[in-house]
Design an enzyme around this catalytic site. Structure first.
Site: not given
Ligand code: 13P
Length: 340
Positions: A46, A136, A219
């Protein structure tokens, strides 16, 4: 709360034809993406993949900010520079996913609620210290038989508004993400109806929580037919319906709207954004905050091989550049044929 600073950051996130890279896939989600290219979901893989993205030469010309996952915000490049420091040095704003994912909603079969408010103020304070300047939270609304219900929309909107207020208190710009999924066979008209309900409810709750609208980025999903719909609406219809819906429901005080791609392929997501930005003057900047639509080709090209890093970076840069053009209404489909 420093309102000027919030407004400055929110504006920078969507300004000058730049947009956001959503690289905040949770450990489970990135594992699913890695499974497809036969790469093991280890912490090092990752890290290596995120390093590939963030060290792409020229990326900062098109990418204003990157949404990171908790683990990634704490990781560094191979040479030991923290990702948040690297991005900041390049003029790219680090952001952080703070929601805890979705859980089934009791008594409401087929609907989900986003978790993560518990302990959020302390986490936001730490994330700010680690360099994050925006956050977010994704709420998920599915369309199906008898869903979404009012209760699901209202509960998710309440959570989004509470999250947004807590972020602003911590001097972090909240990305407010209510995603109406494009799974299923529904029509564009049905997506528009649900997106309208969701956006009205979300802005009602943002007002109720006294969220400073100049200091958020919205968003949303585009208004689009479901993936499995027969007779899917054309790109021109998607652009027209999405703009109509946003103009009716998003206050002009919001500085910018950065779309999610939500399962659209790379070219569709770019074309739709471009068509909207060609439609004349709009009250907000319209940009992108794509995950899959910025990364799909890059991931497939990388395939976990160190020897493929440069060509994967070229694929990522191509998508970033074409989406940047689309954010200015200057994209042409013919550009897709150019080599990455
Ligand atoms: P997609 O563009 O792949 O939908 O991802 C964006 C995102 O951040 C979803 O929460």
């Amino acid at each position: 709360m420093n309102r000027n600073e919030l407004a400055r950051i929110a504006h920078a996130m969507v300004a000058k034809g730049r947009g956001l890279l959503a690289a905040d896939e949770s450990t489970g989600t990135i594992k699913k993406r890695f499974d497809k290219i036969k790469v093991e979901g280890t912490e090092e893989n990752r890290r290596a993949y995120r390093e590939l993205l963030f060290t792409t030469p020229g990326m900062a010309d098109f990418i204003s900010g990157v949404i990171l996952y908790d683990e990634t915000l704490r990781q560094s490049t191979k040479s030991g520079e923290r990702f948040a420091d690297l991005l900041t040095r390049l003029g790219v704003i680090p952001g952080i996913k703070v929601d805890g994912g979705t859980k089934p909603m009791p008594n409401f079969p087929g609907e989900v609620i986003t978790e993560g408010l518990d302990g959020l103020p302390a986490r936001l304070a730490e994330y700010h210290k680690l360099g994050a300047r925006f956050a977010k939270w994704r709420a998920v609304i599915d369309i199906g038989d008898g869903i979404p219900t009012r209760t699901c929309i209202e509960t998710n909107a309440d959570l989004l508004a509470r999250y947004a207020a807590l972020c602003q208190e911590a001097e972090i710009v909240p990305i407010v993400e209510p995603e109406v999924l494009m799974d299923g066979g529904h029509s564009l008209a049905r997506c528009e109806e649900v997106t309208e309900q969701v956006l009205t409810t979300v802005f009602d709750r943002l007002h109720a929580q006294r969220v400073y609208l100049e200091g958020i980025v919205l968003k949303p999903n585009m208004v689009i037919s479901g993936q499995k719909a027969t007779n899917r609406a054309s790109p021109a219809e998607v652009a027209e319906a999405t703009l109509r819906c946003l103009k009716r429901h998003v206050p002009a005080a919001v500085p910018g709207i950065a779309f999610l791609s939500g399962g659209q392929n790379e070219q569709e997501a770019t074309l739709h954004l471009d068509l909207m930005n060609r439609a004349g003057s709009l009250p907000w900047l319209l940009s992108f905050s794509y995950g899959r639509a910025l990364q799909q080709s890059a991931l497939a090209t990388w395939g976990g091989a160190a020897a493929s890093v440069a060509s994967a970076q070229a694929e990522f840069l191509k998508r970033a550049r074409l989406n940047s053009l689309a954010a200015g209404g200057r994209y042409e489909s013919a550009l897709e044929k150019q080599a990455a």
